[in-house]
Design an enzyme around this catalytic site. Structure first.
Site, short mmCIF file in Angstrom:
data_model
loop_
_atom_site.label_atom_id
_atom_site.label_comp_id
_atom_site.label_asym_id
_atom_site.label_seq_id
_atom_site.Cartn_x
_atom_site.Cartn_y
_atom_site.Cartn_z
N SER A 184 0.83 -1.21 0.00
CA SER A 184 0.00 0.00 0.00
C SER A 184 0.87 1.26 0.00
O SER A 184 1.68 1.45 -0.91
CB SER A 184 -0.96 -0.05 1.19
OG SER A 184 -1.92 0.98 1.14
N ASP A 225 -10.21 -1.97 -5.62
CA ASP A 225 -9.29 -1.11 -4.88
C ASP A 225 -9.27 0.24 -5.59
O ASP A 225 -9.06 0.31 -6.81
CB ASP A 225 -7.89 -1.73 -4.89
CG ASP A 225 -6.87 -0.97 -4.07
OD1 ASP A 225 -7.14 0.20 -3.69
OD2 ASP A 225 -5.79 -1.54 -3.82
N HIS A 243 -8.99 -3.44 -1.24
CA HIS A 243 -7.64 -3.07 -0.79
C HIS A 243 -7.34 -3.74 0.56
O HIS A 243 -8.06 -3.55 1.53
CB HIS A 243 -7.56 -1.55 -0.64
CG HIS A 243 -6.20 -1.02 -0.32
ND1 HIS A 243 -5.29 -0.71 -1.30
CD2 HIS A 243 -5.60 -0.73 0.87
CE1 HIS A 243 -4.19 -0.25 -0.73
NE2 HIS A 243 -4.34 -0.26 0.57
#
Length: 322
Positions: free
Chosen positions: A157, A256, A286
């Site tokens: 991320s 996402d 996500h």
């Protein structure tokens, strides 16, 4: 909007807490619940130790955790890992499962970086901390039993965005040669002008409103995000060229908000001649592999992550690009 989540994980969505990045104090109070990803028991012993490494150019020392397989034979590859958390939360503890698993199942020495967080420490603090950790590992490769020709940068991320930024910075400033970069659901573009970022406003794990706040915090305040002059070392999608970067793995998910910037980054890497492997997973949001670790799709993502790192870091693998 309605999302076609993987049927195994769809029933979990109502049970995830709402997360608001605009209230940092409250966010950090509930961080443990948000970032609780379970405990991993490695199949082989892994030694760990926490310490600090020197910061860059007068910066404070950087907190790191070193993972070393206890039963080792010869030089091992090295992995410098940056945790997720939207540049605002997260820690080496929260991502201990990911880093310990890489050490145990890839057979690598892993250095996990507790980089400084925004908004107290905006860009370039996290980049500087991460780059300092990379250079420290390479400089101490002999004593760590690391093969300096097999060093990777990796992250999840926001941490994957940092990994991409470190790779760019190393390329542009004569830094350590990297065998590969592993970018899992990376945050790459502060402009936030893709269909997935515009449309996915209520997805679990990450959504547009939190991305807006996180980028504002990371870049140092409102009015900077999306404008001219944002450094590619903050938002790697802004780099004019991606040529000369190391072989790259990118993981992206269908629901996402970061999906389209991740796919575009992979396409640009390929067009610029960088050996690139893209794994796209339908039906996930996500952070699915952390939030729903027992799901089949999560187990598959983890297995493929480990396989990619094993391939990319094997002794006979491709040489780092100039």
């Amino acid at each position: 909007m309605t999302y076609r989540y993987d049927p195994e994980i769809a029933p979990l969505v109502p049970h995830f807490p709402e997360v608001d990045f605009s209230d940092v104090a409250e966010l950090r109070k509930v961080e443990a619940a948000i970032m609780e990803f379970g405990t991993y028991k490695p199949p082989v012993p892994v030694d760990t130790r926490d310490f600090t490494v020197p910061g860059r150019q007068g910066d404070p020392e950087v907190e790191v955790r070193l993972y070393q397989p206890a039963d080792r034979d010869g030089l091992l590859p090295g992995v410098v890992y940056m945790h997720g958390g939207g540049f605002v939360i997260g820690s080496i503890d929260a991502f201990d499962t990911e880093t310990r698993r890489i050490a145990a199942e890839v057979g690598a020495v892993v250095l996990s970086v507790n980089y400084r967080l925004a908004p107290e420490h905006p860009f370039p603090a996290a980049l500087n901390d991460s780059y300092a950790a990379l250079t420290w590992l390479v400089e101490h490769a002999d004593e760590l039993g690391v093969d300096p020709q097999r060093v990777a940068i990796a992250g999840e991320s926001a941490g994957a965005g940092l990994a991409a930024a470190v790779a760019l910075y190393a390329r542009d400033h004569g830094g350590p040669a990297l065998r590969m970069q592993y970018l899992s659901i990376p945050a790459l573009d502060d402009r936030m002008d893709t269909p997935s970022m515009r449309e996915f406003t209520d997805t679990p794990g990450w959504k547009r409103s939190n991305a807006e706040v996180a980028w504002d915090f990371y870049l140092g305040g409102k009015g900077i995000r999306g404008g001219e002059g944002v450094s590619p070392y903050a938002a790697p999608a802004r780099a004019e060229s991606l040529a000369g970067l190391p072989p790259t793995f990118i993981l992206a998910g269908e629901f996402d908000p970061l999906r389209d910037e991740d796919l575009a980054f992979a396409q640009r890497l390929i067009a610029d001649g960088v050996q690139t492997e893209l794994h796209f997973y339908p039906g996930i949001w996500h952070g699915t592999s952390q939030m729903a670790p027992q799901a089949e799709v999560s187990r598959r993502m983890v297995a493929e992550q480990l396989a990619v790192l094993r391939r990319g870091l094997r002794p006979e693998g491709p040489a780092p690009q100039d």
